[in-house]
Design a protein around this motif. Structure first.
Motif, PDB file in Angstrom:
ATOM      1  N   ARG A   1     -11.780   1.642  -5.829  1.00  0.00           N
ATOM      2  CA  ARG A   1     -11.349   2.499  -6.930  1.00  0.00           C
ATOM      3  C   ARG A   1     -11.853   3.914  -6.773  1.00  0.00           C
TER       4      ARG A   1
ATOM      5  N   VAL B   1      -1.658  -2.021 -10.728  1.00  0.00           N
ATOM      6  CA  VAL B   1      -1.332  -2.743  -9.494  1.00  0.00           C
ATOM      7  C   VAL B   1      -2.440  -3.746  -9.166  1.00  0.00           C
ATOM      8  N   ARG B   2      -3.710  -3.322  -9.265  1.00  0.00           N
ATOM      9  CA  ARG B   2      -4.839  -4.233  -9.000  1.00  0.00           C
ATOM     10  C   ARG B   2      -4.807  -5.436  -9.931  1.00  0.00           C
TER      11      ARG B   2
ATOM     12  N   MET C   1      -2.705   2.628 -10.433  1.00  0.00           N
ATOM     13  CA  MET C   1      -3.429   1.827  -9.440  1.00  0.00           C
ATOM     14  C   MET C   1      -4.150   0.658 -10.105  1.00  0.00           C
ATOM     15  N   ASP C   2      -4.715   0.898 -11.288  1.00  0.00           N
ATOM     16  CA  ASP C   2      -5.394  -0.174 -12.008  1.00  0.00           C
ATOM     17  C   ASP C   2      -4.389  -1.262 -12.382  1.00  0.00           C
TER      18      ASP C   2
ATOM     19  N   LEU D   1       0.481   6.897  -7.004  1.00  0.00           N
ATOM     20  CA  LEU D   1       0.184   6.418  -8.351  1.00  0.00           C
ATOM     21  C   LEU D   1      -1.120   7.026  -8.849  1.00  0.00           C
ATOM     22  N   ASP D   2      -1.158   7.321 -10.150  1.00  0.00           N
ATOM     23  CA  ASP D   2      -2.405   7.824 -10.720  1.00  0.00           C
ATOM     24  C   ASP D   2      -3.374   6.659 -10.934  1.00  0.00           C
ATOM     25  N   ALA D   3      -4.556   6.935 -11.448  1.00  0.00           N
ATOM     26  CA  ALA D   3      -5.590   5.908 -11.625  1.00  0.00           C
ATOM     27  C   ALA D   3      -5.096   4.770 -12.511  1.00  0.00           C
TER      28      ALA D   3
ATOM     29  N   ALA E   1       0.829  -1.204   0.000  1.00  0.00           N
ATOM     30  CA  ALA E   1       0.000   0.000   0.000  1.00  0.00           C
ATOM     31  C   ALA E   1       0.866   1.258   0.000  1.00  0.00           C
TER      32      ALA E   1
ATOM     33  N   ALA F   1       2.312   2.006  -3.349  1.00  0.00           N
ATOM     34  CA  ALA F   1       1.326   2.464  -4.327  1.00  0.00           C
ATOM     35  C   ALA F   1       0.968   3.942  -4.145  1.00  0.00           C
ATOM     36  N   ASP F   2       1.339   4.519  -3.006  1.00  0.00           N
ATOM     37  CA  ASP F   2       1.019   5.916  -2.735  1.00  0.00           C
ATOM     38  C   ASP F   2       1.540   6.811  -3.856  1.00  0.00           C
TER      39      ASP F   2
END
Length: 144
Positions: A143, A120-121, A117-118, A112-114, A106, A109-110
């Protein structure tokens, strides 16, 4: 259990939580638990469950603890004024955070843009599939 300031009220509140647990908290690959399964698993009688579910019961703390344990939810679900789904999701999130590496991921991931983050998911979902774990059970749409 008496009235709770700012929270659910007595038997009606407990009944509401039990109805939620019966309808919503069960393994993904099966239908909701039957009253008989819950009674056996929690060590209470079906008549006690039915009384609690209809708001006529006056369960002991031990009974509520047993039911929480059966459904694998925090006992706090009975008294927290928040929606039961939110209480359970918060508890699961806390459990996940203490699991090895979750906090580290987590923090990485701080910022990161959308799109990041997508990515990473999707990567985590792919790793879960590779280990035969299936989709993560978040209970939340993280999200937004």
């Amino acid at each position: 259990m008496g009235d709770q300031q700012g929270g659910r009220v007595g038997s009606a509140g407990i009944a509401s939580v039990l109805r939620y647990l019966l309808a919503e908290v069960h393994p993904e690959d099966r239908a909701p638990y039957t009253m008989a399964e819950v009674a056996t698993g929690a060590g209470v009688s079906e008549s006690t469950l039915k009384a609690i579910k209809t708001g006529r019961g006056n369960p002991t703390f031990a009974t509520l603890e047993s039911l929480a344990e059966f459904f694998q939810v925090p006992a706090e679900v009975w008294v927290n004024p928040a929606d039961p789904a939110a209480v359970i999701a918060g508890h699961r999130l806390e459990q996940a955070k203490v699991a090895a590496g979750v906090v580290s991921i987590a923090l990485r991931a701080d910022g990161l843009d959308a799109e990041g983050m997508d990515y990473v998911r999707r990567s985590i979902d792919q790793a879960r599939r590779a280990q035969g774990l299936g989709p993560a059970k978040t209970g939340l749409d993280l999200r937004n």
